[in-house]
Design a protein around this motif. Structure first.
Motif, short mmCIF file in Angstrom:
data_model
loop_
_atom_site.label_atom_id
_atom_site.label_comp_id
_atom_site.label_asym_id
_atom_site.label_seq_id
_atom_site.Cartn_x
_atom_site.Cartn_y
_atom_site.Cartn_z
N GLN A 43 70.92 79.09 -7.71
CA GLN A 43 69.78 79.67 -7.01
C GLN A 43 70.24 80.46 -5.78
O GLN A 43 69.76 81.58 -5.53
N THR A 44 71.18 79.88 -5.01
CA THR A 44 71.70 80.58 -3.84
C THR A 44 72.41 81.87 -4.24
O THR A 44 72.21 82.93 -3.63
N VAL A 45 73.22 81.78 -5.28
CA VAL A 45 73.94 82.97 -5.75
C VAL A 45 72.96 84.03 -6.23
O VAL A 45 73.11 85.23 -5.94
N SER A 46 71.91 83.63 -6.95
CA SER A 46 70.93 84.59 -7.46
C SER A 46 70.24 85.32 -6.31
O SER A 46 70.01 86.54 -6.39
N THR A 47 69.91 84.59 -5.26
CA THR A 47 69.28 85.22 -4.10
C THR A 47 70.21 86.23 -3.46
O THR A 47 69.81 87.36 -3.12
N ILE A 48 71.47 85.85 -3.29
CA ILE A 48 72.45 86.75 -2.67
C ILE A 48 72.70 87.96 -3.55
O ILE A 48 72.78 89.10 -3.06
N VAL A 49 72.82 87.76 -4.85
CA VAL A 49 73.06 88.87 -5.77
C VAL A 49 71.92 89.87 -5.70
O VAL A 49 72.14 91.09 -5.70
N ARG A 50 70.69 89.38 -5.65
CA ARG A 50 69.54 90.27 -5.55
C ARG A 50 69.66 91.14 -4.30
O ARG A 50 69.40 92.36 -4.32
N GLU A 51 70.06 90.52 -3.18
CA GLU A 51 70.22 91.28 -1.94
C GLU A 51 71.34 92.32 -2.06
O GLU A 51 71.18 93.46 -1.62
N LEU A 52 72.45 91.91 -2.65
CA LEU A 52 73.59 92.83 -2.78
C LEU A 52 73.28 93.97 -3.74
O LEU A 52 73.79 95.09 -3.56
N GLU A 53 72.46 93.71 -4.75
CA GLU A 53 72.03 94.80 -5.65
C GLU A 53 71.11 95.76 -4.90
O GLU A 53 71.24 96.98 -5.04
N GLU A 54 70.20 95.23 -4.12
CA GLU A 54 69.28 96.07 -3.36
C GLU A 54 70.04 96.96 -2.37
O GLU A 54 69.66 98.10 -2.11
N GLN A 55 71.12 96.40 -1.81
CA GLN A 55 71.91 97.14 -0.83
C GLN A 55 72.96 98.04 -1.47
O GLN A 55 73.67 98.77 -0.77
N GLY A 56 73.06 98.01 -2.79
CA GLY A 56 73.93 98.94 -3.49
C GLY A 56 75.37 98.50 -3.65
O GLY A 56 76.20 99.29 -4.10
N TYR A 57 75.70 97.25 -3.33
CA TYR A 57 77.09 96.79 -3.47
C TYR A 57 77.41 96.33 -4.89
O TYR A 57 78.56 96.43 -5.33
N LEU A 58 76.42 95.80 -5.60
CA LEU A 58 76.64 95.29 -6.95
C LEU A 58 75.74 96.00 -7.95
O LEU A 58 74.63 96.44 -7.62
N LEU A 59 76.23 96.07 -9.19
CA LEU A 59 75.47 96.57 -10.33
C LEU A 59 75.45 95.49 -11.40
O LEU A 59 76.40 94.71 -11.51
N SER A 60 74.41 95.46 -12.20
CA SER A 60 74.33 94.47 -13.27
C SER A 60 74.18 95.17 -14.61
O SER A 60 73.63 96.27 -14.71
N SER A 61 74.70 94.52 -15.66
CA SER A 61 74.58 95.04 -17.01
C SER A 61 74.58 93.87 -17.98
O SER A 61 75.06 92.78 -17.65
N LYS A 62 74.05 94.10 -19.18
CA LYS A 62 74.05 93.06 -20.21
C LYS A 62 74.94 93.47 -21.36
O LYS A 62 74.95 94.62 -21.79
N GLU A 63 75.72 92.50 -21.84
CA GLU A 63 76.58 92.76 -22.98
C GLU A 63 75.75 92.83 -24.26
O GLU A 63 74.62 92.34 -24.32
N ALA A 64 76.31 93.43 -25.29
CA ALA A 64 75.63 93.49 -26.58
C ALA A 64 75.50 92.08 -27.16
O ALA A 64 76.42 91.26 -27.02
N PRO A 65 74.38 91.76 -27.80
CA PRO A 65 74.21 90.41 -28.39
C PRO A 65 75.31 90.10 -29.40
O PRO A 65 75.70 90.94 -30.21
N LYS A 66 75.81 88.88 -29.36
CA LYS A 66 76.86 88.44 -30.28
C LYS A 66 76.42 87.25 -31.12
O LYS A 66 77.22 86.68 -31.84
N GLY A 67 75.19 86.87 -31.01
CA GLY A 67 74.69 85.73 -31.75
C GLY A 67 73.30 85.39 -31.26
O GLY A 67 72.56 86.25 -30.80
N ARG A 68 72.95 84.13 -31.36
CA ARG A 68 71.63 83.72 -30.90
C ARG A 68 71.56 83.73 -29.38
O ARG A 68 72.55 83.51 -28.70
N GLY A 69 70.37 83.90 -28.89
CA GLY A 69 70.16 83.87 -27.45
C GLY A 69 70.44 85.20 -26.79
O GLY A 69 71.06 86.10 -27.36
N LEU A 70 69.98 85.31 -25.56
CA LEU A 70 70.17 86.53 -24.80
C LEU A 70 71.57 86.57 -24.21
O LEU A 70 72.09 85.54 -23.75
N PRO A 71 72.20 87.72 -24.21
CA PRO A 71 73.54 87.82 -23.60
C PRO A 71 73.43 87.66 -22.09
O PRO A 71 72.40 88.00 -21.49
#
Length: 388
Positions: A43-71
């Motif tokens: 939870q703490t990491v998620s909050t920090i990541v959201r802030e760092l994404e908003e400030q432009g330091y981090l980018l997020s992406s999703k890998e292509a599915p390789k099986g069941r469930g979301l990547p």
């Protein structure tokens, strides 16, 4: 040093640096990976990541599915989340470059000036920094890293002689640099900055233990131990240029005779006898060069010695070519997988290392320094505003 955060609310600025440093050092990672490695809750990491994404330091992406469930969502460093300027002042002039967070050199410029005085150098630095800023006029410039010849604060050696910057003794370099650039400034000897550049982006990227031998106007070096420079008690460790290597040899401005850099340096090369070719000079100094290699190996036990610096690429390459046979040292091992000496050609390592010092100095986890009247609090680089 292991990255460890703390799940205390007041420690959020420090935790931001911990999370960003983990992604910088270890590449794409999930929130769960980061939480596990740095000791924070998801939870703490998620909050920090959201802030760092908003400030432009981090980018997020999703890998292509390789099986069941979301990547899983992978977090990446945003190369254009910030920039740093690297500055080098040598007896030959002033150089500058702009680097992004991924270590890409986005542009560089130079001004020739023989043994520049402080006033000349800082006037040129102001011009060059304006040129570098213009490459990314809307970018977040985090700081400036400054590299200059050492050693520092050593009687009869510092800022004395043709291989140094005469007239710089007692100059408040950091204060002057921050004044003309309006940026946080970080300073190191040129050997240290170049070694950092080689470790992060060059021949030393896969070797945590190597010695960088800096062939500049003078001669110096830095041992990289576990990926960090060995600095010594006063920041001058590894400066081998003033080792007396020829008994009763050529006089040196330091007051001794036969110092290594009197024979192996650009100053020595430039003052070789009229008509002597590069090949002849290399053959003449090769025994002294080989003796220096053995001395370094027996003192530091590196995985390899990387030879680089301001010297022309062909001169660096010619010197390294003489090391196919070397005297015995503790590096004469049967199980060697790397050569005892390798070449680092091109001059970008110095400026990259200088810029990298600024990135780490501003963004890496650290204890907040005590505020003093001459060093006010810097703008928080994790605010929503631009750092510069």
């Amino acid at each position: 040093m292991a990255l460890r955060g703390t799940n205390q609310e007041k420690a959020r600025p420090y935790n931001r640096r911990i999370v960003l440093e983990y992604v910088r050092n270890h590449g794409p990672a999930t929130r769960g990976d980061i939480a596990k490695r740095v000791g924070l809750t998801v939870q703490t990491v998620s909050t920090i990541v959201r802030e760092l994404e908003e400030q432009g330091y981090l980018l997020s992406s999703k890998e292509a599915p390789k099986g069941r469930g979301l990547p899983p969502t992978m977090l990446h460093l945003n190369p254009d989340g910030g920039y740093a300027i690297g500055i080098s002042v040598t007896p030959l002039g002033v150089d500058a470059a702009l680097m992004n967070l991924a270590g890409d050199m986005l542009g560089s410029a130079a001004r020739a000036c023989v043994r520049p005085s402080p006033s000349q150098a800082f006037a040129l630095i102001e011009e060059l920094c304006a040129e570098m800023r213009a490459l990314r006029p809307d970018g977040r410039i985090l700081g400036v890293g400054f590299a200059m010849p050492g050693p520092f604060d050593v009687q009869a050696i510092s800022f004395v002689g043709p291989t140094t910057l005469d007239g710089w003794s007692g100059v408040p370099v950091r204060a002057r640099l921050e004044e003309v650039t309006k940026l946080p400034a970080f300073i190191a000897a040129d050997t240290v900055a170049a070694a950092i550049g080689v470790r992060l982006y060059g021949e030393g990227a896969a070797m945590p233990q190597f010695y960088y031998l800096y062939f500049g106007v003078g001669l110096g070096g830095t041992m990289m131990q576990d990926g960090a420079p060995v600095r010594g008690a006063w920041g001058n460790a590894g400066e081998i240029g003033h080792i007396p290597i020829v008994p009763g040899g050529l006089p040196c401005p330091c007051g001794n005779r036969g110092c290594l850099e009197r024979y192996l340096s650009l100053d020595s090369f430039s003052n070789r006898p009229a008509g002597q070719s590069q090949g002849e000079w290399v053959a003449e100094v090769a025994p002294i060069f080989h003796s220096a290699i053995c001395t370094i190996e027996n003192l530091f036990d590196p995985q390899t010695i990387v030879l680089g610096g301001l010297a022309p690429d062909e001169l660096i390459t010619a010197l390294v070519a003489t090391t196919s046979t070397l005297p015995t040292s503790i590096s004469s091992r049967y199980d060697r997988t790397t050569p005892r000496v390798t070449a680092s050609v091109g001059h970008q390592s110095l400026l990259r290392g200088a810029a990298a010092m600024a990135v780490s100095g501003v963004l890496s986890p650290r204890q907040e320094p005590a505020l003093t009247p001459d060093r006010p609090r810097q703008r928080d680089p994790f605010s929503n505003g631009m750092a510069a």
